[in-house]
Design an enzyme around this catalytic site. Structure first.
Site, PDB file in Angstrom:
ATOM      1  N   CYS A 208       0.843  -1.199   0.000  1.00  0.00           N
ATOM      2  CA  CYS A 208       0.000   0.000   0.000  1.00  0.00           C
ATOM      3  C   CYS A 208       0.880   1.252   0.000  1.00  0.00           C
ATOM      4  O   CYS A 208       1.790   1.387   0.812  1.00  0.00           O
ATOM      5  CB  CYS A 208      -0.882  -0.046   1.242  1.00  0.00           C
ATOM      6  SG  CYS A 208      -1.292   1.531   1.946  1.00  0.00           S
ATOM      7  N   GLU A 209       0.614   2.154  -0.954  1.00  0.00           N
ATOM      8  CA  GLU A 209       1.496   3.317  -1.073  1.00  0.00           C
ATOM      9  C   GLU A 209       1.234   4.376  -0.006  1.00  0.00           C
ATOM     10  O   GLU A 209       2.021   5.288   0.158  1.00  0.00           O
ATOM     11  CB  GLU A 209       1.412   3.918  -2.476  1.00  0.00           C
ATOM     12  CG  GLU A 209       0.110   4.587  -2.816  1.00  0.00           C
ATOM     13  CD  GLU A 209       0.119   5.129  -4.244  1.00  0.00           C
ATOM     14  OE1 GLU A 209       0.784   4.543  -5.108  1.00  0.00           O
ATOM     15  OE2 GLU A 209      -0.558   6.138  -4.467  1.00  0.00           O
ATOM     16  N   HIS A 210       0.151   4.247   0.725  1.00  0.00           N
ATOM     17  CA  HIS A 210      -0.117   5.213   1.790  1.00  0.00           C
ATOM     18  C   HIS A 210       0.616   4.879   3.076  1.00  0.00           C
ATOM     19  O   HIS A 210       0.938   5.758   3.857  1.00  0.00           O
ATOM     20  CB  HIS A 210      -1.620   5.285   2.090  1.00  0.00           C
ATOM     21  CG  HIS A 210      -2.407   5.898   0.968  1.00  0.00           C
ATOM     22  ND1 HIS A 210      -3.751   5.679   0.796  1.00  0.00           N
ATOM     23  CD2 HIS A 210      -2.011   6.714  -0.037  1.00  0.00           C
ATOM     24  CE1 HIS A 210      -4.158   6.343  -0.275  1.00  0.00           C
ATOM     25  NE2 HIS A 210      -3.128   6.973  -0.797  1.00  0.00           N
ATOM     26  N   HIS A 211       0.837   3.576   3.328  1.00  0.00           N
ATOM     27  CA  HIS A 211       1.430   3.163   4.607  1.00  0.00           C
ATOM     28  C   HIS A 211       2.671   2.279   4.461  1.00  0.00           C
ATOM     29  O   HIS A 211       3.260   1.886   5.464  1.00  0.00           O
ATOM     30  CB  HIS A 211       0.403   2.401   5.443  1.00  0.00           C
ATOM     31  CG  HIS A 211      -0.845   3.192   5.727  1.00  0.00           C
ATOM     32  ND1 HIS A 211      -1.979   3.115   4.951  1.00  0.00           N
ATOM     33  CD2 HIS A 211      -1.106   4.102   6.695  1.00  0.00           C
ATOM     34  CE1 HIS A 211      -2.902   3.935   5.426  1.00  0.00           C
ATOM     35  NE2 HIS A 211      -2.401   4.543   6.489  1.00  0.00           N
TER      36      HIS A 211
ATOM     37  N   GLN B 278      -5.320  -0.492  -4.171  1.00  0.00           N
ATOM     38  CA  GLN B 278      -6.034  -1.651  -4.722  1.00  0.00           C
ATOM     39  C   GLN B 278      -6.873  -1.284  -5.950  1.00  0.00           C
ATOM     40  O   GLN B 278      -6.911  -2.028  -6.930  1.00  0.00           O
ATOM     41  CB  GLN B 278      -6.914  -2.282  -3.633  1.00  0.00           C
ATOM     42  CG  GLN B 278      -7.577  -3.570  -4.117  1.00  0.00           C
ATOM     43  CD  GLN B 278      -8.372  -4.269  -3.040  1.00  0.00           C
ATOM     44  OE1 GLN B 278      -8.057  -4.155  -1.859  1.00  0.00           O
ATOM     45  NE2 GLN B 278      -9.411  -4.984  -3.423  1.00  0.00           N
TER      46      GLN B 278
ATOM     47  N   HIS C 104      -5.790  -5.719   3.874  1.00  0.00           N
ATOM     48  CA  HIS C 104      -4.791  -4.652   3.989  1.00  0.00           C
ATOM     49  C   HIS C 104      -4.231  -4.615   5.409  1.00  0.00           C
ATOM     50  O   HIS C 104      -4.984  -4.383   6.361  1.00  0.00           O
ATOM     51  CB  HIS C 104      -5.430  -3.293   3.677  1.00  0.00           C
ATOM     52  CG  HIS C 104      -5.783  -3.132   2.236  1.00  0.00           C
ATOM     53  ND1 HIS C 104      -5.137  -2.251   1.414  1.00  0.00           N
ATOM     54  CD2 HIS C 104      -6.697  -3.784   1.468  1.00  0.00           C
ATOM     55  CE1 HIS C 104      -5.658  -2.333   0.191  1.00  0.00           C
ATOM     56  NE2 HIS C 104      -6.600  -3.253   0.201  1.00  0.00           N
TER      57      HIS C 104
ATOM     58  N   CYS D 162      -2.507  -2.372   6.694  1.00  0.00           N
ATOM     59  CA  CYS D 162      -2.641  -1.030   7.284  1.00  0.00           C
ATOM     60  C   CYS D 162      -3.986  -0.862   7.987  1.00  0.00           C
ATOM     61  O   CYS D 162      -4.149   0.037   8.808  1.00  0.00           O
ATOM     62  CB  CYS D 162      -2.424   0.061   6.236  1.00  0.00           C
ATOM     63  SG  CYS D 162      -3.531  -0.024   4.832  1.00  0.00           S
TER      64      CYS D 162
HETATM   65 ZN    ZN Z   1      -2.665   1.620   3.577  1.00  0.00          ZN
END
Ligand code: ZN
Length: 186
Positions: free
Chosen positions: A76-79, A117, A145, A147
């Protein structure tokens, strides 16, 4: 290009940032280990799905082709935490099909990058449209996920489901119903 030296420096900073002692025995080789691991888990950034999907062969007829339960692991590119699960792909050929292993390869090319995703789902569908020019494509992704589950926002095992429809799948709901029946989701 993956820059191993930058990764090593970055990991060292991260560990110091959380208060770790970088001289601790267990951590001495961690920056180097992570740099080498990133070569593999982000290897898709330097790959093009066309390498696999251009190897197609010609068929008559246009029966729906389904490949279900393709396991994938992505980040995941956010976390920068993993998300992983299954991809199910259906397409209606228009003269061209590809080997089933090439579909799994295509999933890998896009999974081995920083991802969202929804974006992963769309990229797989678009690559199939581009290289096989089928009448339609549908891609369904079910994933967990870390995260979400690691941080206790959602219960472990919670699945996020995303779908992408292209071509005849956008206009003919019967195709989607057939796809869901064939992958055992209805
Ligand atoms: Zn994430």
């Amino acid at each position: 290009m993956i820059d191993q030296e930058k990764i090593r420096q970055g990991v060292k900073l991260l560990l110091e940032g959380i208060g770790e002692d970088m001289n601790r025995e267990g951590l001495l080789e961690t920056p180097d280990r992570i740099a080498r691991m990133y070569e593999e888990i982000y290897g898709g950034m330097e790959e093009d799905a066309g390498v696999y999907l251009k190897k197609c062969f010609h068929v008559v007829g246009s029966e729906m082709v389904i490949e279900k339960d393709i396991t994938f692991y992505s980040t995941c590119e956010h976390h920068l935490l993993p998300f992983y699960g299954k991809v199910h792909i259906a397409y209606i050929p228009d003269g061209k099909v590809t080997g089933l292993s090439k579909l799994a390869r295509t999933v890998e090319v896009f999974a081995k990058r920083l991802q969202l995703q929804e974006q992963l789902t769309g990229q797989i569908a678009d690559a199939l449209m581009k290289y096989l020019q089928p009448k339609g494509v549908m891609v369904l992704v079910e994933a967990e996920h870390m995260c979400m589950t690691m941080r206790g926002i959602k219960k472990p095992g919670t699945q996020t489901v995303t779908a992408a429809r292209r071509g005849s799948f956008e206009t003919n709901p019967e195709l989607e119903e057939r796809f869901f029946r064939m992958i055992g989701r209805q």
